[in-house]
Design a protein around this motif. Structure first.
Motif, PDB file in Angstrom:
ATOM      1  N   GLY A 283     -14.697   6.430  -7.223  1.00  0.00           N
ATOM      2  CA  GLY A 283     -13.482   7.149  -7.579  1.00  0.00           C
ATOM      3  C   GLY A 283     -12.260   6.819  -6.737  1.00  0.00           C
ATOM      4  O   GLY A 283     -11.212   7.434  -6.905  1.00  0.00           O
ATOM      5  N   GLN A 284     -12.360   5.838  -5.843  1.00  0.00           N
ATOM      6  CA  GLN A 284     -11.207   5.487  -5.015  1.00  0.00           C
ATOM      7  C   GLN A 284     -10.169   4.753  -5.858  1.00  0.00           C
ATOM      8  O   GLN A 284     -10.489   3.790  -6.556  1.00  0.00           O
ATOM      9  N   VAL A 285      -8.932   5.224  -5.789  1.00  0.00           N
ATOM     10  CA  VAL A 285      -7.828   4.627  -6.543  1.00  0.00           C
ATOM     11  C   VAL A 285      -6.863   3.909  -5.597  1.00  0.00           C
ATOM     12  O   VAL A 285      -6.401   2.817  -5.886  1.00  0.00           O
ATOM     13  N   VAL A 286      -6.561   4.534  -4.459  1.00  0.00           N
ATOM     14  CA  VAL A 286      -5.693   3.920  -3.455  1.00  0.00           C
ATOM     15  C   VAL A 286      -6.596   3.366  -2.365  1.00  0.00           C
ATOM     16  O   VAL A 286      -7.381   4.097  -1.762  1.00  0.00           O
ATOM     17  N   PHE A 287      -6.486   2.073  -2.116  1.00  0.00           N
ATOM     18  CA  PHE A 287      -7.367   1.419  -1.161  1.00  0.00           C
ATOM     19  C   PHE A 287      -6.777   1.440   0.246  1.00  0.00           C
ATOM     20  O   PHE A 287      -6.372   0.431   0.808  1.00  0.00           O
ATOM     21  N   HIS A 288      -6.712   2.650   0.765  1.00  0.00           N
ATOM     22  CA  HIS A 288      -6.355   2.998   2.135  1.00  0.00           C
ATOM     23  C   HIS A 288      -7.183   4.253   2.380  1.00  0.00           C
ATOM     24  O   HIS A 288      -7.050   5.220   1.620  1.00  0.00           O
ATOM     25  N   ILE A 289      -8.069   4.231   3.361  1.00  0.00           N
ATOM     26  CA  ILE A 289      -8.948   5.383   3.589  1.00  0.00           C
ATOM     27  C   ILE A 289      -8.139   6.667   3.529  1.00  0.00           C
ATOM     28  O   ILE A 289      -7.067   6.770   4.128  1.00  0.00           O
ATOM     29  N   HIS A 290      -8.659   7.625   2.792  1.00  0.00           N
ATOM     30  CA  HIS A 290      -8.031   8.939   2.747  1.00  0.00           C
ATOM     31  C   HIS A 290      -9.060   9.998   2.405  1.00  0.00           C
ATOM     32  O   HIS A 290     -10.077   9.720   1.789  1.00  0.00           O
ATOM     33  N   MET A 291      -8.753  11.191   2.848  1.00  0.00           N
ATOM     34  CA  MET A 291      -9.619  12.341   2.632  1.00  0.00           C
ATOM     35  C   MET A 291      -8.812  13.375   1.858  1.00  0.00           C
ATOM     36  O   MET A 291      -7.644  13.597   2.151  1.00  0.00           O
TER      37      MET A 291
ATOM     38  N   GLU B 117       8.874   5.173   4.131  1.00  0.00           N
ATOM     39  CA  GLU B 117       9.582   4.456   3.067  1.00  0.00           C
ATOM     40  C   GLU B 117       9.512   5.201   1.738  1.00  0.00           C
ATOM     41  O   GLU B 117      10.354   4.996   0.867  1.00  0.00           O
ATOM     42  N   ILE B 118       8.477   6.014   1.570  1.00  0.00           N
ATOM     43  CA  ILE B 118       8.308   6.838   0.375  1.00  0.00           C
ATOM     44  C   ILE B 118       8.180   8.282   0.856  1.00  0.00           C
ATOM     45  O   ILE B 118       7.386   8.562   1.757  1.00  0.00           O
TER      46      ILE B 118
ATOM     47  N   CYS C  26       0.847  -1.187   0.000  1.00  0.00           N
ATOM     48  CA  CYS C  26       0.000   0.000   0.000  1.00  0.00           C
ATOM     49  C   CYS C  26       0.887   1.242   0.000  1.00  0.00           C
ATOM     50  O   CYS C  26       1.696   1.430   0.918  1.00  0.00           O
ATOM     51  N   ILE C  27       0.735   2.078  -1.019  1.00  0.00           N
ATOM     52  CA  ILE C  27       1.572   3.271  -1.123  1.00  0.00           C
ATOM     53  C   ILE C  27       1.386   4.204   0.063  1.00  0.00           C
ATOM     54  O   ILE C  27       2.347   4.799   0.551  1.00  0.00           O
ATOM     55  N   PHE C  28       0.159   4.323   0.585  1.00  0.00           N
ATOM     56  CA  PHE C  28      -0.052   5.213   1.725  1.00  0.00           C
ATOM     57  C   PHE C  28       0.560   4.646   2.999  1.00  0.00           C
ATOM     58  O   PHE C  28       1.063   5.396   3.832  1.00  0.00           O
ATOM     59  N   CYS C  29       0.552   3.322   3.156  1.00  0.00           N
ATOM     60  CA  CYS C  29       1.241   2.713   4.296  1.00  0.00           C
ATOM     61  C   CYS C  29       2.741   2.973   4.208  1.00  0.00           C
ATOM     62  O   CYS C  29       3.398   3.247   5.217  1.00  0.00           O
ATOM     63  N   LYS C  30       3.286   2.910   2.998  1.00  0.00           N
ATOM     64  CA  LYS C  30       4.714   3.173   2.809  1.00  0.00           C
ATOM     65  C   LYS C  30       5.055   4.631   3.092  1.00  0.00           C
ATOM     66  O   LYS C  30       6.100   4.936   3.654  1.00  0.00           O
ATOM     67  N   ILE C  31       4.171   5.548   2.716  1.00  0.00           N
ATOM     68  CA  ILE C  31       4.383   6.957   3.036  1.00  0.00           C
ATOM     69  C   ILE C  31       4.332   7.143   4.552  1.00  0.00           C
ATOM     70  O   ILE C  31       5.198   7.805   5.137  1.00  0.00           O
TER      71      ILE C  31
ATOM     72  N   ILE D 292      -4.621  10.857   5.806  1.00  0.00           N
ATOM     73  CA  ILE D 292      -4.783   9.406   5.979  1.00  0.00           C
ATOM     74  C   ILE D 292      -4.642   9.009   7.444  1.00  0.00           C
ATOM     75  O   ILE D 292      -3.928   9.658   8.200  1.00  0.00           O
ATOM     76  N   PRO D 293      -5.301   7.926   7.832  1.00  0.00           N
ATOM     77  CA  PRO D 293      -4.963   7.331   9.127  1.00  0.00           C
ATOM     78  C   PRO D 293      -3.652   6.553   8.948  1.00  0.00           C
ATOM     79  O   PRO D 293      -3.382   6.017   7.872  1.00  0.00           O
ATOM     80  N   ARG D 294      -2.830   6.536   9.968  1.00  0.00           N
ATOM     81  CA  ARG D 294      -1.583   5.764   9.873  1.00  0.00           C
ATOM     82  C   ARG D 294      -1.881   4.264   9.769  1.00  0.00           C
ATOM     83  O   ARG D 294      -1.147   3.530   9.133  1.00  0.00           O
ATOM     84  N   ARG D 295      -2.960   3.836  10.402  1.00  0.00           N
ATOM     85  CA  ARG D 295      -3.349   2.422  10.362  1.00  0.00           C
ATOM     86  C   ARG D 295      -4.101   2.146   9.068  1.00  0.00           C
ATOM     87  O   ARG D 295      -4.949   2.914   8.650  1.00  0.00           O
ATOM     88  N   HIS D 296      -3.780   1.044   8.440  1.00  0.00           N
ATOM     89  CA  HIS D 296      -4.406   0.688   7.173  1.00  0.00           C
ATOM     90  C   HIS D 296      -5.848   0.222   7.378  1.00  0.00           C
ATOM     91  O   HIS D 296      -6.115  -0.709   8.129  1.00  0.00           O
ATOM     92  N   ILE D 297      -6.746   0.902   6.713  1.00  0.00           N
ATOM     93  CA  ILE D 297      -8.144   0.483   6.569  1.00  0.00           C
ATOM     94  C   ILE D 297      -8.444   0.732   5.096  1.00  0.00           C
ATOM     95  O   ILE D 297      -8.227   1.840   4.593  1.00  0.00           O
ATOM     96  N   ALA D 298      -8.905  -0.254   4.381  1.00  0.00           N
ATOM     97  CA  ALA D 298      -9.032  -0.149   2.925  1.00  0.00           C
ATOM     98  C   ALA D 298     -10.072   0.879   2.475  1.00  0.00           C
ATOM     99  O   ALA D 298      -9.793   1.716   1.622  1.00  0.00           O
ATOM    100  N   THR D 299     -11.291   0.811   3.004  1.00  0.00           N
ATOM    101  CA  THR D 299     -12.353   1.714   2.565  1.00  0.00           C
ATOM    102  C   THR D 299     -13.227   2.100   3.756  1.00  0.00           C
ATOM    103  O   THR D 299     -13.178   1.471   4.814  1.00  0.00           O
ATOM    104  N   ILE D 300     -14.056   3.096   3.551  1.00  0.00           N
ATOM    105  CA  ILE D 300     -15.025   3.485   4.575  1.00  0.00           C
ATOM    106  C   ILE D 300     -15.914   2.287   4.934  1.00  0.00           C
ATOM    107  O   ILE D 300     -16.323   2.125   6.083  1.00  0.00           O
ATOM    108  N   ASN D 301     -16.182   1.418   3.977  1.00  0.00           N
ATOM    109  CA  ASN D 301     -17.009   0.240   4.239  1.00  0.00           C
ATOM    110  C   ASN D 301     -16.365  -0.715   5.239  1.00  0.00           C
ATOM    111  O   ASN D 301     -17.041  -1.593   5.771  1.00  0.00           O
ATOM    112  N   ASP D 302     -15.065  -0.558   5.480  1.00  0.00           N
ATOM    113  CA  ASP D 302     -14.338  -1.451   6.377  1.00  0.00           C
ATOM    114  C   ASP D 302     -14.172  -0.905   7.787  1.00  0.00           C
ATOM    115  O   ASP D 302     -13.576  -1.573   8.628  1.00  0.00           O
ATOM    116  N   ILE D 303     -14.672   0.311   8.058  1.00  0.00           N
ATOM    117  CA  ILE D 303     -14.526   0.839   9.412  1.00  0.00           C
ATOM    118  C   ILE D 303     -15.534   0.176  10.335  1.00  0.00           C
ATOM    119  O   ILE D 303     -16.617  -0.230   9.922  1.00  0.00           O
ATOM    120  N   GLY D 304     -15.122   0.061  11.585  1.00  0.00           N
ATOM    121  CA  GLY D 304     -15.996  -0.501  12.607  1.00  0.00           C
ATOM    122  C   GLY D 304     -16.236   0.512  13.707  1.00  0.00           C
ATOM    123  O   GLY D 304     -15.689   1.622  13.696  1.00  0.00           O
TER     124      GLY D 304
END
Length: 113
Positions: free
Chosen positions: A92-100, A12-13, A3-8, A41-53
């Motif tokens: 329209g989501q391209v990177v599957f790590h929640i982001h605003m 790492e990036i 995940c590019i956002f996890c690497k950022i 972004i959250p530092r913790r990986h969550i793929a989409t809003i549908n995955d939040i608990g």
């Protein structure tokens, strides 16, 4: 995980950071759609809003608090800004790590996109 956002978030990036704390990171978008375009972004990986608990409620609030702080720091809180969260490919989501996306300093129309 590739995940590019996890690497950022892990450093790492490289990214042009504008905000960071223990839970949230924000940086300038590499393909800006407005004169000010920040990805939050959250530092913790969550793929989409549908995955939040229920346990993610505080974290999602932290994203909004970060957006508020960035808007104030960038001087756009008074004039206005747009926050966008895309969900899944059809949304329209391209990177599957929640982001605003926080965008400002240009006019925005409605309906969007």
């Amino acid at each position: 995980m590739d995940c590019i956002f996890c690497k950022i978030a892990a450093g790492e990036i490289p990214a042009e950071k504008v905000y960071e704390d223990d839970h949230v990171l924000a940086f300038h978008d590499i393909n800006p759609q407005a004169p000010l375009h920040v990805v939050i972004i959250p530092r913790r990986h969550i793929a989409t809003i549908n995955d939040i608990g229920e346990a993610d409620t505080d974290l999602m609030g932290r994203l909004l608090q970060a957006a508020k702080a960035i808007a104030a720091r960038e001087g756009v809180a008074g004039d206005g800004y747009r926050l966008v969260v895309n969900v899944n490919r059809g949304g329209g989501q391209v990177v599957f790590h929640i982001h605003m996306h926080l965008m400002a300093k240009r006019p925005f129309g409605w309906p969007a996109g």
